[in-house]
Scaffold this motif. Sequence first.
Motif, PDB file in Angstrom:
ATOM      1  N   MET A 123      57.165   1.704  97.390  1.00  0.00           N
ATOM      2  CA  MET A 123      58.284   1.901  98.322  1.00  0.00           C
ATOM      3  C   MET A 123      59.397   0.904  98.016  1.00  0.00           C
ATOM      4  SD  MET A 123      58.103   1.916 102.461  1.00  0.00           S
ATOM      5  CE  MET A 123      59.492   1.485 103.455  1.00  0.00           C
ATOM      6  N   ASP A 124      60.637   1.398  97.965  1.00  0.00           N
ATOM      7  CA  ASP A 124      61.788   0.550  97.679  1.00  0.00           C
ATOM      8  C   ASP A 124      61.988  -0.457  98.812  1.00  0.00           C
ATOM      9  OD1 ASP A 124      63.975  -0.476  96.437  1.00  0.00           O
ATOM     10  OD2 ASP A 124      65.134   1.386  96.438  1.00  0.00           O
ATOM     11  N   THR A 125      62.532  -1.624  98.465  1.00  0.00           N
ATOM     12  CA  THR A 125      62.794  -2.646  99.475  1.00  0.00           C
ATOM     13  C   THR A 125      64.285  -2.757  99.746  1.00  0.00           C
ATOM     14  OG1 THR A 125      62.876  -4.345  97.752  1.00  0.00           O
ATOM     15  CG2 THR A 125      60.762  -3.979  98.852  1.00  0.00           C
ATOM     16  N   VAL A 126      64.634  -3.135 100.973  1.00  0.00           N
ATOM     17  CA  VAL A 126      66.031  -3.252 101.369  1.00  0.00           C
ATOM     18  C   VAL A 126      66.619  -4.555 100.834  1.00  0.00           C
ATOM     19  CG1 VAL A 126      67.616  -3.484 103.319  1.00  0.00           C
ATOM     20  CG2 VAL A 126      65.737  -1.851 103.435  1.00  0.00           C
ATOM     21  N   GLN A 127      67.755  -4.450 100.153  1.00  0.00           N
ATOM     22  CA  GLN A 127      68.446  -5.621  99.612  1.00  0.00           C
ATOM     23  C   GLN A 127      69.681  -5.992 100.421  1.00  0.00           C
ATOM     24  OE1 GLN A 127      67.338  -7.507  96.790  1.00  0.00           O
ATOM     25  NE2 GLN A 127      65.562  -6.301  97.370  1.00  0.00           N
ATOM     26  N   GLN A 128      70.394  -4.974 100.943  1.00  0.00           N
ATOM     27  CA  GLN A 128      71.593  -5.218 101.739  1.00  0.00           C
ATOM     28  C   GLN A 128      71.648  -4.232 102.900  1.00  0.00           C
ATOM     29  OE1 GLN A 128      74.428  -4.958  98.294  1.00  0.00           O
ATOM     30  NE2 GLN A 128      75.390  -6.720  99.284  1.00  0.00           N
ATOM     31  N   VAL A 129      72.152  -4.719 104.032  1.00  0.00           N
ATOM     32  CA  VAL A 129      72.337  -3.859 105.195  1.00  0.00           C
ATOM     33  C   VAL A 129      73.749  -4.074 105.731  1.00  0.00           C
ATOM     34  CG1 VAL A 129      71.514  -3.216 107.487  1.00  0.00           C
ATOM     35  CG2 VAL A 129      69.884  -4.049 105.770  1.00  0.00           C
ATOM     36  N   PHE A 130      74.447  -2.977 105.992  1.00  0.00           N
ATOM     37  CA  PHE A 130      75.827  -3.026 106.477  1.00  0.00           C
ATOM     38  C   PHE A 130      75.923  -2.330 107.834  1.00  0.00           C
ATOM     39  CE2 PHE A 130      75.914  -3.047 101.866  1.00  0.00           C
ATOM     40  CZ  PHE A 130      76.757  -4.107 101.570  1.00  0.00           C
ATOM     41  N   ARG A 131      76.799  -2.876 108.695  1.00  0.00           N
ATOM     42  CA  ARG A 131      77.021  -2.283 110.014  1.00  0.00           C
ATOM     43  C   ARG A 131      78.512  -2.021 110.185  1.00  0.00           C
ATOM     44  NH1 ARG A 131      75.847  -6.445 113.151  1.00  0.00           N
ATOM     45  NH2 ARG A 131      73.618  -6.065 113.445  1.00  0.00           N
ATOM     46  N   GLY A 132      78.841  -0.781 110.631  1.00  0.00           N
ATOM     47  CA  GLY A 132      80.250  -0.472 110.832  1.00  0.00           C
ATOM     48  C   GLY A 132      80.525   1.014 110.767  1.00  0.00           C
ATOM     49  N   THR A 133      81.654   1.391 110.157  1.00  0.00           N
ATOM     50  CA  THR A 133      82.082   2.790 110.077  1.00  0.00           C
ATOM     51  C   THR A 133      81.891   3.308 108.652  1.00  0.00           C
ATOM     52  OG1 THR A 133      83.725   2.451 111.826  1.00  0.00           O
ATOM     53  CG2 THR A 133      84.018   4.376 110.394  1.00  0.00           C
ATOM     54  N   PHE A 134      81.346   4.519 108.557  1.00  0.00           N
ATOM     55  CA  PHE A 134      81.087   5.145 107.259  1.00  0.00           C
ATOM     56  C   PHE A 134      81.702   6.546 107.263  1.00  0.00           C
ATOM     57  CE2 PHE A 134      77.838   2.104 108.287  1.00  0.00           C
ATOM     58  CZ  PHE A 134      77.722   1.343 107.124  1.00  0.00           C
ATOM     59  N   VAL A 135      82.363   6.879 106.167  1.00  0.00           N
ATOM     60  CA  VAL A 135      83.043   8.174 106.057  1.00  0.00           C
ATOM     61  C   VAL A 135      82.494   8.906 104.846  1.00  0.00           C
ATOM     62  CG1 VAL A 135      85.263   9.330 105.745  1.00  0.00           C
ATOM     63  CG2 VAL A 135      85.139   7.208 107.075  1.00  0.00           C
ATOM     64  N   HIS A 136      82.148  10.174 105.029  1.00  0.00           N
ATOM     65  CA  HIS A 136      81.693  10.982 103.896  1.00  0.00           C
ATOM     66  C   HIS A 136      81.954  12.451 104.200  1.00  0.00           C
ATOM     67  CE1 HIS A 136      77.361  12.104 105.374  1.00  0.00           C
ATOM     68  NE2 HIS A 136      78.203  12.075 106.356  1.00  0.00           N
ATOM     69  N   SER A 137      81.573  13.319 103.275  1.00  0.00           N
ATOM     70  CA  SER A 137      81.731  14.752 103.487  1.00  0.00           C
ATOM     71  C   SER A 137      80.388  15.434 103.301  1.00  0.00           C
ATOM     72  CB  SER A 137      82.753  15.342 102.501  1.00  0.00           C
ATOM     73  OG  SER A 137      82.318  15.142 101.172  1.00  0.00           O
ATOM     74  N   THR A 138      80.244  16.580 103.934  1.00  0.00           N
ATOM     75  CA  THR A 138      79.023  17.363 103.815  1.00  0.00           C
ATOM     76  C   THR A 138      79.396  18.799 103.454  1.00  0.00           C
ATOM     77  OG1 THR A 138      78.977  18.096 106.128  1.00  0.00           O
ATOM     78  CG2 THR A 138      78.005  15.935 105.640  1.00  0.00           C
TER      79      THR A 138
END
Length: 376
Positions: free
Chosen positions: A1-16
Amino acid sequence: MDTVQQVFRGTFVHSTQTCPMEVLESHILGVGSTGKILFIEHTEKEAQLALKWKFDNSKIEDLGQNDFFMPGMIDTHIHAPQYPFLGSGMERPLLEWLEHSTFPTEEKFSDLDLASNIYEAVVQRTLKNGTTTASYFATIHTDASLVLADIADRYGQRAFIGKVCMDSNTIYPEYIESTEESIAETQRFVEAMQNMKYDRVKPIITPRFAVTCSERLLCELGRLADNYGLHIQSHISESVAEIQEVLNLFPEYNNYTEVYSKNKLLTNKTVMAHGCYLSDEELCMFRSNGAAISHCPNSNISLCSGHLDVCNAIKQKVKVGLGTDIAGGYSISMLDAIRKAIETSKILFMERQKRRKESKTIHNNHHSAIFLLINY
């Protein structure tokens, strides 16, 4: 299982597939050791995520109030060696611009030091503008093209690198290879790239366009692409003069698209730049073969080449992406490509409205003439 290296909190924009732009406020995103996104969830689930992925809440990086994350830009058509004359020569139409600006500049890339300096600047500049993936045209010079691949890999940019192929050029005959040399050097380029085993950088078969390639070269490049399972890029139907030149050179073909299709260069791994004047019949061939179009609105306007009717291409179920096409396009920014695509769409809308109005006027005048004739 991959391990978490960085975690970010805030606003994320993407398209689906169902939403062209989705804004996710108050979300938390985790990046694994391999660089992959492991999760993106609302901050309400922060405690559960910390427990599941075993990360320290105090080390979460908060984005600024006016900051947001978005996916990297993808430039589907860019000429790396044309960076030095970005924004110049715009007073000339396409074929003259190639003669006076493009070919003389690209000829200098036999100098590996010059190539290295310019390619370094191009990759840095595209990354600064948010382009994390690019499909590059290089030049006919194999070793210089390999330099571009090495630089893109070193900076971590995902890229397709194309050693340009051209064995026939009435515009600038000094800047060509022999057919045999072009085929052999393309194979050497592909094998050298594959031996490097880059994670993100791949070779792409790159005939410049049908005007500068013999039928045999096109055929052999199609064979190489098929044998190695490679992507393909070129130009198509960028200007009226170009199309006429192709039809003169290949009179046995019904249209421009057929020249590529019958030589195995129009596949589901093909990206063709421009396509301003593709007929519905040609768009049908694109759809059937799974090929895509790179829409380059800045270049199309700057060189007065024409406009791609994106709405019609999408209606025909043809895949369409965006490209800067520097230096035909004067901006290396994909945000500019987006703005110019919107402007092109509006120009085409106004032209359609004008034609409808003119057609209605002619129709009304026709009926008035009939009415007068009957009364007379």
